[in-house]
Design a protein around this motif. Structure first.
Motif, PDB file in Angstrom:
ATOM      1  N   ALA A  56      -3.005  -5.272  -9.979  1.00 19.48           N
ATOM      2  CA  ALA A  56      -2.970  -6.390  -9.100  1.00 19.48           C
ATOM      3  C   ALA A  56      -2.369  -5.767  -7.712  1.00 19.48           C
ATOM      4  O   ALA A  56      -1.867  -6.377  -6.993  1.00 19.48           O
ATOM      5  N   ALA A  57      -2.544  -4.476  -7.391  1.00 19.03           N
ATOM      6  CA  ALA A  57      -1.725  -3.852  -6.290  1.00 19.03           C
ATOM      7  C   ALA A  57      -2.537  -4.442  -4.984  1.00 19.03           C
ATOM      8  O   ALA A  57      -3.816  -4.550  -5.085  1.00 19.03           O
ATOM      9  N   ASP A  58      -2.013  -4.351  -4.059  1.00 19.54           N
ATOM     10  CA  ASP A  58      -2.254  -5.111  -2.781  1.00 19.54           C
ATOM     11  C   ASP A  58      -3.443  -4.032  -2.045  1.00 19.54           C
ATOM     12  O   ASP A  58      -3.410  -2.898  -2.452  1.00 19.54           O
ATOM     13  N   VAL A  64     -11.061  -7.672  -5.420  1.00 17.95           N
ATOM     14  CA  VAL A  64      -9.636  -7.730  -5.817  1.00 17.95           C
ATOM     15  C   VAL A  64      -9.438  -8.556  -6.803  1.00 17.95           C
ATOM     16  O   VAL A  64     -10.459  -9.779  -7.153  1.00 17.95           O
ATOM     17  N   LYS A  65      -8.507  -8.410  -7.535  1.00 17.40           N
ATOM     18  CA  LYS A  65      -8.193  -9.668  -8.629  1.00 17.40           C
ATOM     19  C   LYS A  65      -7.556 -10.775  -7.723  1.00 17.40           C
ATOM     20  O   LYS A  65      -6.824 -10.548  -7.020  1.00 17.40           O
ATOM     21  N   LYS A  85      -0.434  -5.969  11.846  1.00 20.51           N
ATOM     22  CA  LYS A  85      -1.053  -6.196  10.541  1.00 20.51           C
ATOM     23  C   LYS A  85      -1.069  -7.738  10.393  1.00 20.51           C
ATOM     24  O   LYS A  85      -0.349  -8.473  10.790  1.00 20.51           O
ATOM     25  N   PHE A  86      -2.109  -8.005   9.415  1.00 24.17           N
ATOM     26  CA  PHE A  86      -2.258  -9.433   9.144  1.00 24.17           C
ATOM     27  C   PHE A  86      -2.506  -9.488   7.494  1.00 24.17           C
ATOM     28  O   PHE A  86      -3.151  -8.784   7.052  1.00 24.17           O
ATOM     29  N   ALA A  87      -1.552 -10.344   6.868  1.00 21.31           N
ATOM     30  CA  ALA A  87      -1.734 -10.306   5.337  1.00 21.31           C
ATOM     31  C   ALA A  87      -1.934 -11.913   4.814  1.00 21.31           C
ATOM     32  O   ALA A  87      -1.514 -12.841   5.328  1.00 21.31           O
TER      33      ALA A  87
END
Ligand SMILES: [Cu+2]
Length: 117
Positions: free
Chosen positions: A35-37, A54-55, A89-91
């Motif tokens: 589940a790593a970003d 991605v998960k 950055k935008f998350a």
């Protein structure tokens, strides 16, 4: 396999670790790694990599490496980032399965895709 993150999950994992010993610790370690970003770089008016698979529960972080601002717009999720200056950055954390097309709000010809499964 899709699993929602849930409150109390960490406490339960600690309990499991204590109960079942080292074998389960290895299993938990691999789950966390899966589940790593994920990071998407914006460079030369291009999102890379795209698409990203991605998960569910994964946080995708976009980083602007261009000298001009870009933004992230995900219409299906009503996500609109602020304008990202160089190295900003935008998350966003994707918590629903789906295929999400996104674009740059300032340069609509810039397209990318996140596939959440
Ligand atoms: Cu742009």
């Amino acid at each position: 396999m899709h699993e929602m993150p849930e409150p109390g999950g960490i406490a339960r994992r600690l309990l499991l670790r204590r109960t079942l010993g080292t074998g389960i610790m290895i299993l938990i370690g691999s789950r966390v790694a899966a589940a790593a970003d994920t990071q998407v770089i914006i460079d030369n008016f291009t999102f890379s990599p795209t698409p990203v698979n991605v998960k569910i529960g994964t946080t995708v972080t976009w980083v602007n490496h261009d000298d001009i601002p870009h933004s992230i717009v995900v219409p299906d999720l009503k996500v609109h980032s602020h304008a990202l200056d160089t190295d900003d950055k935008f998350a966003y954390t994707f918590d629903k399965v789906g295929t999400y097309d996104y674009m740059c709000g300032l340069h609509p010809h810039m397209h990318g895709q996140v596939v959440v499964g």
